[in-house]
Write a protein that holds these residues in place. Structure first.
Motif, short mmCIF file in Angstrom:
data_model
loop_
_atom_site.label_atom_id
_atom_site.label_comp_id
_atom_site.label_asym_id
_atom_site.label_seq_id
_atom_site.Cartn_x
_atom_site.Cartn_y
_atom_site.Cartn_z
N GLN A 140 0.80 -1.21 0.00
CA GLN A 140 0.00 0.00 0.00
C GLN A 140 0.84 1.27 0.00
O GLN A 140 0.39 2.32 -0.46
N ASN A 141 2.05 1.15 0.51
CA ASN A 141 2.95 2.31 0.58
C ASN A 141 3.91 2.35 -0.61
O ASN A 141 4.88 3.10 -0.60
N ASN A 142 3.62 1.54 -1.64
CA ASN A 142 4.43 1.46 -2.86
C ASN A 142 5.85 0.96 -2.60
O ASN A 142 6.78 1.27 -3.35
N VAL A 143 6.00 0.20 -1.52
CA VAL A 143 7.28 -0.48 -1.26
C VAL A 143 7.28 -1.77 -2.07
O VAL A 143 6.38 -2.60 -1.94
N GLU A 144 8.28 -1.94 -2.92
CA GLU A 144 8.34 -3.11 -3.79
C GLU A 144 8.65 -4.36 -2.99
O GLU A 144 9.49 -4.36 -2.08
N LYS A 145 7.98 -5.45 -3.36
CA LYS A 145 8.26 -6.74 -2.72
C LYS A 145 7.74 -7.85 -3.62
O LYS A 145 6.82 -7.65 -4.43
N THR A 146 8.34 -9.00 -3.47
CA THR A 146 7.91 -10.19 -4.22
C THR A 146 7.04 -11.05 -3.33
O THR A 146 7.46 -11.46 -2.25
N CYS A 147 5.80 -11.28 -3.79
CA CYS A 147 4.84 -12.07 -3.03
C CYS A 147 4.50 -13.33 -3.82
O CYS A 147 4.61 -13.37 -5.04
N THR A 148 4.06 -14.35 -3.11
CA THR A 148 3.74 -15.64 -3.73
C THR A 148 2.28 -16.00 -3.47
O THR A 148 1.76 -15.74 -2.38
N LEU A 149 1.64 -16.61 -4.46
CA LEU A 149 0.23 -16.98 -4.36
C LEU A 149 0.11 -18.28 -3.57
O LEU A 149 0.24 -19.37 -4.12
N ARG A 150 -0.14 -18.15 -2.28
CA ARG A 150 -0.27 -19.31 -1.38
C ARG A 150 -1.70 -19.38 -0.84
O ARG A 150 -2.41 -18.39 -0.79
N ASP A 168 0.68 -10.36 4.07
CA ASP A 168 1.53 -9.72 3.07
C ASP A 168 2.38 -8.63 3.72
O ASP A 168 2.97 -7.80 3.03
N THR A 169 2.45 -8.64 5.07
CA THR A 169 3.19 -7.60 5.77
C THR A 169 4.54 -8.07 6.32
O THR A 169 5.31 -7.27 6.84
N GLN A 170 4.82 -9.34 6.20
CA GLN A 170 6.12 -9.85 6.62
C GLN A 170 6.46 -11.09 5.81
O GLN A 170 5.58 -11.75 5.25
N ALA A 171 7.74 -11.40 5.76
CA ALA A 171 8.20 -12.56 4.99
C ALA A 171 7.78 -13.85 5.66
O ALA A 171 7.71 -13.93 6.89
N PRO A 172 7.49 -14.89 4.86
CA PRO A 172 7.41 -14.88 3.40
C PRO A 172 6.09 -14.28 2.93
O PRO A 172 5.02 -14.76 3.34
N TRP A 173 6.14 -13.24 2.17
CA TRP A 173 4.94 -12.49 1.80
C TRP A 173 4.02 -13.32 0.90
O TRP A 173 4.45 -13.92 -0.08
N ASP A 174 2.75 -13.32 1.24
CA ASP A 174 1.73 -13.94 0.40
C ASP A 174 1.11 -12.87 -0.49
O ASP A 174 1.03 -11.70 -0.13
N ILE A 175 0.64 -13.29 -1.67
CA ILE A 175 -0.12 -12.37 -2.52
C ILE A 175 -1.49 -12.14 -1.88
O ILE A 175 -2.24 -13.07 -1.63
#
Length: 587
Positions: free
Chosen positions: A389-399, A405-412
């Motif tokens: 939401q803050n336009n911080v880039e991150k790679t998320c996975t569809l689980r 989606d706020t901490q690793a491992p990020w989910d989509i």
């Protein structure tokens, strides 16, 4: 040419007032007075640019990709007028499609009538006239594909003069062909513009041949279609030879594969809204994933060796399980006891769950496939380079199930976290720098590209001559560019063996579905082939989750859907004896 939209916004009023939302409602808000519209070259340029500007309507060009969600390849998670069986002659879909394309026609007619008044050189006059006739042909092409015969106007008319009956489908095709033939015969109409040319983005002779070839395909005049489609390749268009996914990035929007596109820029009112509708929450812009890939479409993609995909080859007994039972195969590794309890209550067959290896098992079913699958679609346990939401880039996975989606491992994160859907990747901007806003992405929206032409040429050849070597070569040029294994006729033991005309026909159709998805092609293909009902509306189908559970069913109202309803407002205004409705629709 992208700059033309700033200029044309000042001249989009084309002398029709008092239409009150009807057929040719083009009342101006800001416009150059008609007395001076064509008195200088620069204002005449603006007038022609205003015809191009009509491509920015939902149903003329800019958002024609939306129509794929009603075809085989996609689905609208909120249901749709066509899919839900609620379409009537008063549905906004039909009136909007009709009105917006007729507005484009009105603008083109006005320009065609008045270009002779402008102080232009013969060469520029010829080019601009060809551009306007092409655009008129394009808008009529849109209309005739679905209504199968519409009133034909080739000059400006007042509202009171909008009284013509429908011309026949064939007569409208013939008029479109006449306009495109004019374009083709115009000596000052260029074959194609190179990237970087100031006029790149304007229509060309390559586009005229391609569109005329499409018309002949609709008419089933395959011999004439073959000639036109073959000619396109002599005028400059070529297949992009980089990675398929990169073809749909802004950097390659002007490559020689792109024959005719809506010119987008990253400015409000002049960019693509694909991000808002296709990207999930974890995509840049915090988006809505309103439109989704159809699970049947995902399952249609071949395996890497060309073999038809079968879930049972990867997940034992999958096909005999109920949709609820088979959700077990899509669950994430190392679920908590609380999560397991939820899915036991849900009805999943948890005896088949693997605490470690569940993700890898299902992931293999997607990675060992035609490479375009993962380029077009975000599948379970594949990732998206997005932004929060803050336009911080991150790679998320569809689980599944979604955790955070706020901490690793990020989910989509999606707008549908309580349901398990595939997501589109094609036309979704990555990271936080490819687009300035979710409502106005900068990448052009392609309407005709050379891969479309190549596959149509293969289809035209196959319909005439059957299992033809050249047709197979043409299909392979598209397949191998994407990294798919080529078709062949030498080894019948391999799944890529083409057995004859019928087999090649279905392979070409699938190739068009895989290659051209989300480009405003598929629905019209299925209607042209007569396959729409069988592919989309079979018993028990509907909007559904990855594992096959229905969210809402589709309803086929009747074969009359193959000819859309003439808008009720127009029929009521002119009377059924003048504007004869298509059969099956109630007024």
């Amino acid at each position: 040419m992208k700059k033309i939209y700033f200029i044309s916004s000042l001249v989009i009023g084309f002398m029709f007032t008092g239409c009150d939302g009807s057929l040719l409602d083009t009342a101006p808000t800001n416009s150059v007075p008609s007395a001076v519209m064509w008195t200088t070259e620069s204002i005449a340029d603006c007038g022609v640019n205003g015809v191009y500007d009509a491509l920015r309507y939902e149903n003329t060009g800019y958002n024609l990709w939306h129509t794929d969600q009603d075809g085989f390849t996609g689905m609208n998670r909120n249901s749709s007028t066509l899919g839900s069986g609620i379409a009537t002659a008063s549905s906004a879909l039909f009136s909007d499609y009709w009105q917006q394309n007729y507005e484009g026609i009105t603008r083109a007619n006005y320009a065609i009538q008045h270009l002779p008044d402008a102080p232009l050189t013969p060469a520029k006059y010829g080019r601009l006239m060809a551009e306007c006739k092409f655009l008129r042909a394009w808008f009529y092409f849109n209309l005739n594909q679905v209504y199968k015969g519409v009133p034909y106007y080739n000059k400006p008319v007042t509202f009171d003069e909008v009284t013509k009956p429908r011309s026949t489908e064939t007569a409208v095709w013939d008029s479109i062909i006449s306009d495109l033939t004019y374009c083709i015969n115009e000596p000052d109409f260029p074959n194609m513009y190179a990237a970087g040319n100031v006029d790149h983005g304007r229509v060309t002779k390559a586009a005229a041949y391609a569109l005329r070839g499409k018309v002949y395909m609709c008419m089933k005049d395959y011999a004439k279609a073959e000639v036109d489609l073959r000619t396109v390749g002599t005028l400059g268009p070529t297949l992009f030879q980089g990675p398929y996914k990169q073809l749909f990035k802004e950097a390659n929007e002007a490559c020689p594969e792109m024959i005719f596109s809506v010119q987008n820029i990253g400015v409000e009112g002049y960019g693509s809204n694909s991000q808002l509708n296709l990207a999930p929450r974890s995509g840049f812009g915090w988006c809505w994933n309103n439109y989704l890939p159809n699970p049947d479409f995902v399952e249609s993609f071949e395996e890497a060796n060309g073999k038809p995909f079968d879930w049972n080859d990867y997940l034992p007994n999958y096909n005999s399980m109920t949709p609820v039972q088979r959700i077990v195969f899509f669950l994430r590794d190392n679920m908590t006891d609380a999560e397991k309890t939820v899915f036991i209550k849900y009805g999943a067959d948890m005896t088949k769950y693997l605490s470690t290896g569940n993700e890898a098992r299902v992931l293999k079913a997607f990675t060992d496939r035609d490479p375009r699958l993962l380029d077009d679609i975000i599948t379970p346990y594949s990732s998206l380079f997005g932004a929060d939401q803050n336009n911080v880039e991150k790679t998320c996975t569809l689980r599944w199930p979604f955790r955070t989606d706020t901490q690793a491992p990020w989910d989509i994160k999606t707008d549908t976290n309580t349901k398990w859907y595939y997501l589109w990747r094609k036309w979704v901007y990555e990271g936080a720098s490819e687009s300035p806003n979710r409502l106005y992405g900068p990448t052009d929206q392609v309407l005709i590209r050379y891969a479309d032409v190549v596959l149509l040429l293969a289809e035209a050849i196959n319909e005439q001559r059957g299992n033809d070597a050249e047709a197979i070569t043409l299909v392979n040029s598209v397949r191998t560019r994407a990294g798919a294994v080529p078709l062949q006729t030498t080894d019948s033991n391999l799944p890529t063996f083409v057995t004859g005309q019928d087999n090649l026909r279905e392979r070409i159709r699938n190739e068009r579905r895989w290659e051209l998805c989300n480009e405003g092609v598929n629905l019209f293909d299925e209607m042209r082939w007569g396959t729409w009902k069988a592919k989309k509306f079979y018993q028990g189908n509907g909007v559904k989750e990855i594992h096959g559970k229905l969210t809402s069913p589709y309803s086929w109202s009747g074969d009359y859907l193959y000819k859309w309803a003439i808008p009720a407002s127009e029929v009521q205004r002119l009377g059924r004896d003048v504007l004869v409705p298509n059969d099956g629709w109630i007024y």
